[in-house]
Design a protein around this motif. Structure first.
Motif, PDB file in Angstrom:
ATOM      1  N   MET A  14       0.850  -1.169   0.000  1.00  0.00           N
ATOM      2  CA  MET A  14       0.000   0.000   0.000  1.00  0.00           C
ATOM      3  C   MET A  14       0.897   1.234   0.000  1.00  0.00           C
ATOM      4  SD  MET A  14      -3.614   0.676   1.486  1.00  0.00           S
ATOM      5  CE  MET A  14      -3.585  -0.108   3.039  1.00  0.00           C
ATOM      6  N   SER A  15       0.407   2.293  -0.589  1.00  0.00           N
ATOM      7  CA  SER A  15       1.192   3.516  -0.705  1.00  0.00           C
ATOM      8  C   SER A  15       1.085   4.360   0.565  1.00  0.00           C
ATOM      9  CB  SER A  15       0.697   4.319  -1.901  1.00  0.00           C
ATOM     10  OG  SER A  15      -0.616   4.772  -1.655  1.00  0.00           O
ATOM     11  N   ASN A  16       1.680   5.528   0.523  1.00  0.00           N
ATOM     12  CA  ASN A  16       1.648   6.451   1.657  1.00  0.00           C
ATOM     13  C   ASN A  16       0.541   7.483   1.506  1.00  0.00           C
ATOM     14  OD1 ASN A  16       3.803   5.244   2.931  1.00  0.00           O
ATOM     15  ND2 ASN A  16       5.290   6.448   1.798  1.00  0.00           N
ATOM     16  N   ARG A  17      -0.532   7.143   0.863  1.00  0.00           N
ATOM     17  CA  ARG A  17      -1.643   8.078   0.682  1.00  0.00           C
ATOM     18  C   ARG A  17      -2.302   8.356   2.028  1.00  0.00           C
ATOM     19  NH1 ARG A  17      -2.493   8.435  -4.740  1.00  0.00           N
ATOM     20  NH2 ARG A  17      -1.799   6.675  -5.941  1.00  0.00           N
ATOM     21  N   LEU A  18      -2.991   9.477   2.087  1.00  0.00           N
ATOM     22  CA  LEU A  18      -3.623   9.864   3.342  1.00  0.00           C
ATOM     23  C   LEU A  18      -4.747   8.920   3.738  1.00  0.00           C
ATOM     24  CD1 LEU A  18      -3.735  13.730   2.894  1.00  0.00           C
ATOM     25  CD2 LEU A  18      -2.203  12.399   4.330  1.00  0.00           C
ATOM     26  N   ASP A  19      -5.554   8.510   2.766  1.00  0.00           N
ATOM     27  CA  ASP A  19      -6.715   7.675   3.068  1.00  0.00           C
ATOM     28  C   ASP A  19      -6.449   6.232   2.629  1.00  0.00           C
ATOM     29  OD1 ASP A  19      -9.153   6.662   3.706  1.00  0.00           O
ATOM     30  OD2 ASP A  19     -10.309   8.106   2.541  1.00  0.00           O
ATOM     31  N   GLN A  20      -5.697   5.511   3.431  1.00  0.00           N
ATOM     32  CA  GLN A  20      -5.301   4.154   3.078  1.00  0.00           C
ATOM     33  C   GLN A  20      -6.470   3.183   3.121  1.00  0.00           C
ATOM     34  OE1 GLN A  20      -1.877   3.097   5.400  1.00  0.00           O
ATOM     35  NE2 GLN A  20      -0.536   4.420   4.198  1.00  0.00           N
ATOM     36  N   GLU A  21      -7.466   3.462   3.952  1.00  0.00           N
ATOM     37  CA  GLU A  21      -8.639   2.583   4.012  1.00  0.00           C
ATOM     38  C   GLU A  21      -9.400   2.620   2.688  1.00  0.00           C
ATOM     39  OE1 GLU A  21     -11.018   3.687   7.360  1.00  0.00           O
ATOM     40  OE2 GLU A  21      -9.409   3.314   8.788  1.00  0.00           O
ATOM     41  N   THR A  22      -9.584   3.808   2.140  1.00  0.00           N
ATOM     42  CA  THR A  22     -10.270   3.940   0.861  1.00  0.00           C
ATOM     43  C   THR A  22      -9.462   3.269  -0.242  1.00  0.00           C
ATOM     44  OG1 THR A  22     -11.272   6.014   1.550  1.00  0.00           O
ATOM     45  CG2 THR A  22     -11.207   5.576  -0.810  1.00  0.00           C
ATOM     46  N   GLU A  23      -8.158   3.477  -0.221  1.00  0.00           N
ATOM     47  CA  GLU A  23      -7.297   2.846  -1.222  1.00  0.00           C
ATOM     48  C   GLU A  23      -7.395   1.323  -1.128  1.00  0.00           C
ATOM     49  OE1 GLU A  23      -2.628   2.496  -2.548  1.00  0.00           O
ATOM     50  OE2 GLU A  23      -3.195   3.962  -1.040  1.00  0.00           O
ATOM     51  N   ALA A  24      -7.357   0.788   0.066  1.00  0.00           N
ATOM     52  CA  ALA A  24      -7.430  -0.663   0.251  1.00  0.00           C
ATOM     53  C   ALA A  24      -8.763  -1.219  -0.246  1.00  0.00           C
ATOM     54  CB  ALA A  24      -7.230  -1.014   1.722  1.00  0.00           C
ATOM     55  N   ARG A  25      -9.823  -0.438  -0.108  1.00  0.00           N
ATOM     56  CA  ARG A  25     -11.144  -0.880  -0.551  1.00  0.00           C
ATOM     57  C   ARG A  25     -11.284  -0.777  -2.074  1.00  0.00           C
ATOM     58  NH1 ARG A  25     -14.055   2.918   1.535  1.00  0.00           N
ATOM     59  NH2 ARG A  25     -14.778   3.850  -0.396  1.00  0.00           N
ATOM     60  N   LEU A  26     -10.787   0.307  -2.664  1.00  0.00           N
ATOM     61  CA  LEU A  26     -10.997   0.559  -4.084  1.00  0.00           C
ATOM     62  C   LEU A  26      -9.969  -0.097  -5.012  1.00  0.00           C
ATOM     63  CD1 LEU A  26     -12.038   4.312  -4.075  1.00  0.00           C
ATOM     64  CD2 LEU A  26     -13.499   2.311  -4.318  1.00  0.00           C
ATOM     65  N   GLN A  27      -8.778  -0.349  -4.498  1.00  0.00           N
ATOM     66  CA  GLN A  27      -7.711  -0.897  -5.336  1.00  0.00           C
ATOM     67  C   GLN A  27      -8.118  -2.175  -6.084  1.00  0.00           C
ATOM     68  OE1 GLN A  27      -4.763   0.228  -6.614  1.00  0.00           O
ATOM     69  NE2 GLN A  27      -3.267  -0.350  -5.064  1.00  0.00           N
ATOM     70  N   PRO A  28      -8.640  -3.202  -5.402  1.00  0.00           N
ATOM     71  CA  PRO A  28      -9.009  -4.433  -6.120  1.00  0.00           C
ATOM     72  C   PRO A  28     -10.132  -4.212  -7.128  1.00  0.00           C
ATOM     73  CG  PRO A  28      -9.185  -4.750  -3.729  1.00  0.00           C
ATOM     74  CD  PRO A  28      -8.824  -3.326  -3.964  1.00  0.00           C
ATOM     75  N   ILE A  29     -11.053  -3.314  -6.817  1.00  0.00           N
ATOM     76  CA  ILE A  29     -12.168  -3.037  -7.723  1.00  0.00           C
ATOM     77  C   ILE A  29     -11.648  -2.390  -8.999  1.00  0.00           C
ATOM     78  CG2 ILE A  29     -14.278  -1.683  -8.008  1.00  0.00           C
ATOM     79  CD1 ILE A  29     -14.635  -1.979  -4.915  1.00  0.00           C
ATOM     80  N   ARG A  30     -10.776  -1.413  -8.870  1.00  0.00           N
ATOM     81  CA  ARG A  30     -10.223  -0.732 -10.043  1.00  0.00           C
ATOM     82  C   ARG A  30      -9.328  -1.667 -10.855  1.00  0.00           C
ATOM     83  NH1 ARG A  30      -8.976   5.404  -7.898  1.00  0.00           N
ATOM     84  NH2 ARG A  30     -11.111   5.826  -7.263  1.00  0.00           N
TER      85      ARG A  30
END
Length: 88
Positions: A1-17
């Motif tokens: 996972m990256s150093n983005r501010l909203d890691q929860e959103t990234e973790a949720r959206l990454q597989p979908i995208r």
């Protein structure tokens, strides 16, 4: 996972995208390799390899340059197809 501010959103959206981009590209006839949980490699029929990070929308490849946005990548691929019709 990256150093983005909203890691929860990234973790949720990454597989979908990842899945959405992969399915769209496959339906267009491209070979798509999943390199890891953040990177797709698109194999163009001319042999060009294009790297796509679906969450950020960043892509890069020889002959098409680099940019952001999946729709922009699709437009670049369509332009490349018109130039390389002899490969199909």
């Amino acid at each position: 996972m990256s150093n983005r501010l909203d890691q929860e959103t990234e973790a949720r959206l990454q597989p979908i995208r990842m899945e959405s981009c992969r399915n769209t590209l496959k339906s267009m006839g491209y070979k798509v390799r999943v390199e890891d949980h953040t990177l797709l490699t698109i194999v163009h029929p001319t042999g060009i390899l294009i790297k796509l990070y679906p969450y950020s929308g960043w892509w890069s490849g020889k002959k098409i340059g680099s940019g952001r946005g999946f729709k922009n990548l699709l437009n670049k691929l369509k332009t490349l197809e018109k130039k390389c019709t002899f490969y199909y």
